[in-house]
Design a protein around this motif. Sequence first.
Motif, mmCIF file in Angstrom:
data_model
loop_
_atom_site.group_PDB
_atom_site.id
_atom_site.type_symbol
_atom_site.label_atom_id
_atom_site.label_comp_id
_atom_site.label_asym_id
_atom_site.label_seq_id
_atom_site.Cartn_x
_atom_site.Cartn_y
_atom_site.Cartn_z
ATOM 1 N N THR A 1 2.474 7.144 -2.930
ATOM 2 C CA THR A 1 2.297 5.740 -3.320
ATOM 3 C C THR A 1 3.604 4.974 -3.153
ATOM 4 O O THR A 1 3.623 3.848 -2.630
ATOM 5 N N ALA A 2 4.710 5.572 -3.559
ATOM 6 C CA ALA A 2 6.010 4.911 -3.424
ATOM 7 C C ALA A 2 6.381 4.740 -1.958
ATOM 8 O O ALA A 2 6.871 3.684 -1.552
ATOM 9 N N THR A 49 4.349 4.574 0.624
ATOM 10 C CA THR A 49 3.450 3.624 1.262
ATOM 11 C C THR A 49 3.930 2.199 1.045
ATOM 12 O O THR A 49 3.920 1.371 1.967
ATOM 13 N N GLY A 50 4.382 1.880 -0.143
ATOM 14 C CA GLY A 50 4.889 0.537 -0.420
ATOM 15 C C GLY A 50 6.144 0.224 0.363
ATOM 16 O O GLY A 50 6.277 -0.853 0.944
ATOM 17 N N VAL A 51 7.066 1.161 0.425
ATOM 18 C CA VAL A 51 8.333 0.944 1.133
ATOM 19 C C VAL A 51 8.102 0.864 2.641
ATOM 20 O O VAL A 51 8.615 -0.031 3.313
ATOM 21 N N GLY A 86 5.377 0.122 4.207
ATOM 22 C CA GLY A 86 4.611 -1.084 4.521
ATOM 23 C C GLY A 86 5.495 -2.313 4.597
ATOM 24 O O GLY A 86 5.366 -3.133 5.511
ATOM 25 N N GLN A 87 6.423 -2.450 3.662
ATOM 26 C CA GLN A 87 7.322 -3.600 3.670
ATOM 27 C C GLN A 87 8.254 -3.559 4.877
ATOM 28 O O GLN A 87 8.461 -4.569 5.542
#
Length: 96
Positions: free
Chosen positions: A10-11, A13-15, A17-18
């Motif tokens: 999850t962590a 994926t956020g990084v 993606g940005q």
Amino acid sequence: MPFLVGIIMTALTGVVGQVLMRVLTGLGIAFVSYQGLNEAFTMASNMINASFSGAPSNVLAIFKIMGIYTAVQIYLASWGSAIAVKLSFRVLRFKK
């Protein structure tokens, strides 16, 4: 253990993606600005060539031997590329 893997994914994926969105935005702006600047520099190159065409033939021959036409084309192309790269760096917010 699966709980820990889920938190890490999850962590990440956020990084990722940005970062991916910033890279794609920077590349898109560089492409669009380069294409627009390429059109503007083509018009400028045509205007420069038109102004050279009014010169006497012996001056034009000297310009051709010296490579003035090629130098103008190289200068305009490198200037357009430099502007496109600077715009993409501004979007990506890289530090110099």
